[in-house]
Enzyme design. Structure first.
Site, PDB file in Angstrom:
ATOM      1  N   CYS A  14       0.807  -1.224   0.000  1.00 30.89           N
ATOM      2  CA  CYS A  14       0.000   0.000   0.000  1.00 30.89           C
ATOM      3  C   CYS A  14       0.841   1.275   0.000  1.00 30.89           C
ATOM      4  O   CYS A  14       0.315   2.358  -0.245  1.00 30.89           O
ATOM      5  CB  CYS A  14      -0.963  -0.005   1.180  1.00 30.89           C
TER       6      CYS A  14
ATOM      7  N   HIS B  66      -3.411   7.090   2.295  1.00 34.33           N
ATOM      8  CA  HIS B  66      -3.788   5.796   1.725  1.00 34.33           C
ATOM      9  C   HIS B  66      -5.183   5.446   2.228  1.00 34.33           C
ATOM     10  O   HIS B  66      -5.504   5.668   3.393  1.00 34.33           O
ATOM     11  CB  HIS B  66      -2.776   4.738   2.147  1.00 34.33           C
TER      12      HIS B  66
ATOM     13  N   ASN C  34     -10.133  -0.219  -0.766  1.00 30.23           N
ATOM     14  CA  ASN C  34      -8.676  -0.128  -0.739  1.00 30.23           C
ATOM     15  C   ASN C  34      -8.127  -0.693  -2.054  1.00 30.23           C
ATOM     16  O   ASN C  34      -8.194  -1.898  -2.290  1.00 30.23           O
ATOM     17  CB  ASN C  34      -8.160  -0.926   0.465  1.00 30.23           C
TER      18      ASN C  34
HETATM   19  O1  UT7 Z   1      -3.906  -1.238   3.433  1.00 29.58           O
HETATM   20  C1  UT7 Z   1      -2.871  -1.874   4.106  1.00 29.58           C
HETATM   21  C2  UT7 Z   1      -2.952  -1.686   5.552  1.00 29.58           C
HETATM   22  N1  UT7 Z   1      -4.182  -2.245   6.074  1.00 29.58           N
HETATM   23  C3  UT7 Z   1      -4.878  -1.552   6.947  1.00 29.58           C
HETATM   24  O2  UT7 Z   1      -4.520  -0.456   7.263  1.00 29.58           O
HETATM   25  C4  UT7 Z   1      -6.117  -2.217   7.541  1.00 29.58           C
HETATM   26  C5  UT7 Z   1      -6.107  -2.109   9.034  1.00 29.58           C
HETATM   27  N2  UT7 Z   1      -7.214  -2.741   9.699  1.00 29.58           N
HETATM   28  C6  UT7 Z   1      -8.524  -2.409   9.545  1.00 29.58           C
HETATM   29  O3  UT7 Z   1      -8.847  -1.588   8.740  1.00 29.58           O
HETATM   30  C7  UT7 Z   1      -9.527  -3.029  10.461  1.00 29.58           C
HETATM   31  O4  UT7 Z   1      -8.852  -3.738  11.470  1.00 29.58           O
HETATM   32  C8  UT7 Z   1     -10.564  -3.957   9.766  1.00 29.58           C
HETATM   33  C9  UT7 Z   1     -11.544  -3.135   8.963  1.00 29.58           C
HETATM   34  C10 UT7 Z   1      -9.848  -4.952   8.870  1.00 29.58           C
HETATM   35  C11 UT7 Z   1     -11.368  -4.722  10.819  1.00 29.58           C
HETATM   36  O5  UT7 Z   1     -12.007  -3.807  11.690  1.00 29.58           O
HETATM   37  P1  UT7 Z   1     -11.877  -3.974  13.286  1.00 29.58           P
HETATM   38  O6  UT7 Z   1     -12.729  -2.935  13.868  1.00 29.58           O
HETATM   39  O7  UT7 Z   1     -10.414  -3.950  13.632  1.00 29.58           O
HETATM   40  O8  UT7 Z   1     -12.515  -5.375  13.521  1.00 29.58           O
HETATM   41  P2  UT7 Z   1     -11.835  -6.655  14.193  1.00 29.58           P
HETATM   42  O9  UT7 Z   1     -10.884  -7.289  13.232  1.00 29.58           O
HETATM   43  O10 UT7 Z   1     -11.349  -6.306  15.553  1.00 29.58           O
HETATM   44  O11 UT7 Z   1     -13.110  -7.557  14.349  1.00 29.58           O
HETATM   45  C12 UT7 Z   1     -14.181  -7.213  15.247  1.00 29.58           C
HETATM   46  C13 UT7 Z   1     -15.286  -8.228  15.038  1.00 29.58           C
HETATM   47  C14 UT7 Z   1     -14.802  -9.654  15.065  1.00 29.58           C
HETATM   48  O12 UT7 Z   1     -15.786 -10.434  15.692  1.00 29.58           O
HETATM   49  P3  UT7 Z   1     -15.616 -10.897  17.215  1.00 29.58           P
HETATM   50  O13 UT7 Z   1     -14.332 -11.652  17.277  1.00 29.58           O
HETATM   51  O14 UT7 Z   1     -15.587  -9.614  17.999  1.00 29.58           O
HETATM   52  O15 UT7 Z   1     -16.832 -11.713  17.434  1.00 29.58           O
HETATM   53  C15 UT7 Z   1     -14.720 -10.025  13.617  1.00 29.58           C
HETATM   54  O16 UT7 Z   1     -14.871 -11.404  13.398  1.00 29.58           O
HETATM   55  O17 UT7 Z   1     -15.878  -8.020  13.745  1.00 29.58           O
HETATM   56  C16 UT7 Z   1     -15.879  -9.255  13.046  1.00 29.58           C
HETATM   57  N3  UT7 Z   1     -15.767  -8.989  11.618  1.00 29.58           N
HETATM   58  C17 UT7 Z   1     -16.841  -8.754  10.848  1.00 29.58           C
HETATM   59  N4  UT7 Z   1     -18.153  -8.677  11.134  1.00 29.58           N
HETATM   60  C18 UT7 Z   1     -19.002  -8.393  10.126  1.00 29.58           C
HETATM   61  C19 UT7 Z   1     -14.665  -8.954  10.839  1.00 29.58           C
HETATM   62  N5  UT7 Z   1     -15.008  -8.683   9.568  1.00 29.58           N
HETATM   63  C20 UT7 Z   1     -16.340  -8.552   9.548  1.00 29.58           C
HETATM   64  C21 UT7 Z   1     -17.285  -8.285   8.540  1.00 29.58           C
HETATM   65  N6  UT7 Z   1     -18.583  -8.202   8.863  1.00 29.58           N
HETATM   66  N7  UT7 Z   1     -16.912  -8.079   7.246  1.00 29.58           N
END
Ligand code: UT7
Length: 333
Positions: free
Chosen positions: A116, A257, A287
């Site tokens: 990225c 980004h 993204n």
């Molecule tokens: O571009 C290169 C660099 N990349 C980045 O900068 C991305 C960085 N990370 C992020 O943008 C975020 O961490 C994400 C958007 C990928 C995820 O968001 P988050 O708020 O960090 O969610 P999380 O991974 O902590 O997940 C929270 C909950 C989990 O469920 P439990 O374990 O709390 O029951 C996930 O399983 O949300 C769940 N979850 C979803 N739920 C509904 C993960 N993806 C989804 C989804 N829909 N698509």
């Protein structure tokens, strides 16, 4: 004292996004998710998907857009750098395929892999070719067909990514107040376990087993990356502003980004830049990896929102880890 012979300015821009749209509702049908979750957690409403073709097509169409809109003579382009993590093939380089598709007779070039942060790394590399005085028209392209490495059964990642390409032309100027002023670029391989694609390289050559383990898709530990992304982008952005002697009120736009709206908001807040000065297109495209920053700038320029002399702070964070920030002074009237 700088030993640059010239500064590199952006003299032309172009972009391409495919027509096919996947909206959040589509993902409700294929994984357990909701429009509301995706929008509030990421800021993404929809993303574009290339149905036929490869990254070289995204790059070629973006470059064609630039060439046509700015009346560029293709014979004069003397270097071509393509930032991508989704090359058409391991080799030959996507740059060679784009050279062929565009019909550039007098060019050399290569692919640059920095995920990225790829466009920022390519912009600095292209600018260095210009600053040396040896090259006069360098085409720098960020292009990724992310849909080719997205696992559409993994709700953690499939909702995030889209396909796009965007191109800048760099040329020399002796006006040192314009163009790429300062960049701070960094890599740190201790991040390799948090965002990667394990299969297909020399470490894990493709086998039935690598396919079964889904190692030819993106893996991301989103939470781990989120934390370092905010700190990484904000720290170098503040540092590059200090290097250039800029206060937040001197910045016309932050160009982050586009990985997550919450990362973008947190970065802007740490820099003291208000929301109306942050370029955004994540809602429309998701993204698009190497294409996010140039496509944002292209769209804002075409909407008449940029003027010559505007200070832009470009900032990115990606797999590796790779990250960086650049101060670019806009040079097109
Ligand atoms: O571009 C290169 C660099 N990349 C980045 O900068 C991305 C960085 N990370 C992020 O943008 C975020 O961490 C994400 C958007 C990928 C995820 O968001 P988050 O708020 O960090 O969610 P999380 O991974 O902590 O997940 C929270 C909950 C989990 O469920 P439990 O374990 O709390 O029951 C996930 O399983 O949300 C769940 N979850 C979803 N739920 C509904 C993960 N993806 C989804 C989804 N829909 N698509």
């Amino acid at each position: 004292m700088s030993n640059k012979k010239f500064n590199a300015i952006v003299t032309a821009v172009g972009m391409y996004v495919p027509d096919k749209i996947l909206d959040n509702k589509y993902f409700e049908q294929i994984v357990e998710t909701s429009d509301e979750w995706i929008l509030t957690r990421t800021g993404i409403r929809e993303r574009r998907i290339l149905e036929n073709g490869a990254t070289s097509d995204l790059a070629t169409l973006a470059a064609q857009d630039l060439i046509e809109k700015h009346n560029i003579n293709k014979d004069e382009i003397d270097a071509l750098i393509i930032a991508t993590v989704t090359p058409d093939m391991f080799f030959p380089a996507t740059a060679t395929l784009v050279q062929y598709k565009l019909g550039l007779p007098n060019v050399w070039g290569f692919d640059l892999s920095a995920a990225c942060s790829g466009f920022l790394f390519a912009l600095q590399t292209g600018a260095s070719l210009i600053e040396s005085g040896r090259y006069k028209k360098v085409l720098v392209i960020g292009a990724d067909k992310m849909s080719s490495i997205v696992d559409y059964t993994d709700r953690n990642t499939c909702i995030l990514f889209g396909d796009a390409g965007s191109a800048f032309l760099l040329e020399p100027t002796e006006d040192y107040n314009l163009g790429l002023k300062n960049s701070i670029l960094r890599i740190d391989g201790s991040g390799k376990d948090y965002l990667n694609m394990l299969g297909g390289g020399s470490l894990n050559p493709s086998t039935h087993e690598t396919v079964d383990k889904r190692w030819h898709y993106i893996y991301q530990d989103g939470k781990a990356v989120f934390k370092v992304a905010v700190k990484g982008m904000a720290d170098v952005s503040v540092e590059v502003m200090e290097m250039s002697g800029l206060k937040s009120e001197d910045v016309a736009y932050l160009v982050p980004h586009q990985a997550n709206m919450r990362i973008i908001d947190a970065t802007a807040e740490r820099m003291g830049v208000s929301k109306d000065k942050v370029m955004i297109n994540i809602d429309k495209y998701g993204n698009t990896t190497a294409a996010t920053i140039p496509s944002c700038i292209t769209e804002y320029y075409r909407a008449g929102k940029l003027k010559k002399g505007d200070n832009l702070i470009l900032a990115a964070f990606g797999a590796g880890y790779t990250w960086g920030a650049s101060h670019l002074v806009w040079a097109i009237d």
